[in-house]
Design a protein around this motif. Sequence first.
Motif, PDB file in Angstrom:
ATOM      1  N   GLY A  97       0.809  -1.220   0.000  1.00 58.32           N
ATOM      2  CA  GLY A  97       0.000   0.000   0.000  1.00 58.32           C
ATOM      3  C   GLY A  97       0.837   1.262   0.000  1.00 58.32           C
ATOM      4  O   GLY A  97       0.408   2.310  -0.495  1.00 58.32           O
ATOM      5  N   ARG A  98       2.044   1.170   0.548  1.00 62.90           N
ATOM      6  CA  ARG A  98       2.964   2.319   0.559  1.00 62.90           C
ATOM      7  C   ARG A  98       3.819   2.363  -0.704  1.00 62.90           C
ATOM      8  O   ARG A  98       4.692   3.212  -0.835  1.00 62.90           O
ATOM      9  CB  ARG A  98       3.877   2.244   1.786  1.00 62.90           C
ATOM     10  N   GLY A  99       3.596   1.405  -1.613  1.00 62.80           N
ATOM     11  CA  GLY A  99       4.373   1.375  -2.851  1.00 62.80           C
ATOM     12  C   GLY A  99       5.722   0.701  -2.703  1.00 62.80           C
ATOM     13  O   GLY A  99       6.558   0.772  -3.598  1.00 62.80           O
ATOM     14  N   GLU A 100       5.960   0.021  -1.609  1.00 62.33           N
ATOM     15  CA  GLU A 100       7.225  -0.675  -1.347  1.00 62.33           C
ATOM     16  C   GLU A 100       7.097  -2.124  -1.819  1.00 62.33           C
ATOM     17  O   GLU A 100       6.937  -3.047  -1.016  1.00 62.33           O
ATOM     18  CB  GLU A 100       7.555  -0.602   0.142  1.00 62.33           C
ATOM     19  N   HIS A 101       7.197  -2.338  -3.117  1.00 62.28           N
ATOM     20  CA  HIS A 101       6.913  -3.645  -3.692  1.00 62.28           C
ATOM     21  C   HIS A 101       7.987  -4.684  -3.380  1.00 62.28           C
ATOM     22  O   HIS A 101       7.652  -5.858  -3.176  1.00 62.28           O
ATOM     23  CB  HIS A 101       6.690  -3.517  -5.196  1.00 62.28           C
TER      24      HIS A 101
END
Length: 184
Positions: free
Chosen positions: A144-148
Amino acid sequence: MTLSGQSRVVPIGAILAHHVLPTLQRAQKFPLRISCIGTASYDGMDADGFDHIVTIGECPSPEEAMSVASRRIAGGDVRVGTDHMLRFRPRIVVIQDCDQDLVLVGTIRAGIILWQQPVASDAEARQIVTEASKLRGAAFAASGRGEHGPARDYRYRASQLEARLVDALWRETATELLRLPLAA
């Protein structure tokens, strides 16, 4: 002639319940399917990789499934498809019966499958489910924070824990297989 007090007669019902019926139940769950979970990415674009599952094949026995999986992983013979630019990094091998129950799971390190010991009890299985759920929650938050990348690592760690969640019907078989020298 004296009889030893140590000799013990096992009731036929116990033999049926503990040996014959489980064997018959397992026989109905063949063939076994072998899959590989890993990360697919295009050459030079590892950061844009995505999780992917590749089906390796089917086998009539757990021993044969382990052997086929080991050969395919050691030979680097697991591919996503026909696109030669798409690379696949295998991380986990899964053997499931025809009802999709876990038979055996192994993590992959340097082209070798490290087969995981199954849980010994339902209580241990519940602990693993709790820990894996926390890791999957952390993966969801990271995603969700874009930390894939970190999200993928959390999911992988959860999968490593879940690898021990072998179906109760297969636990004894899996434990016996891992005692064999071939499994080492």
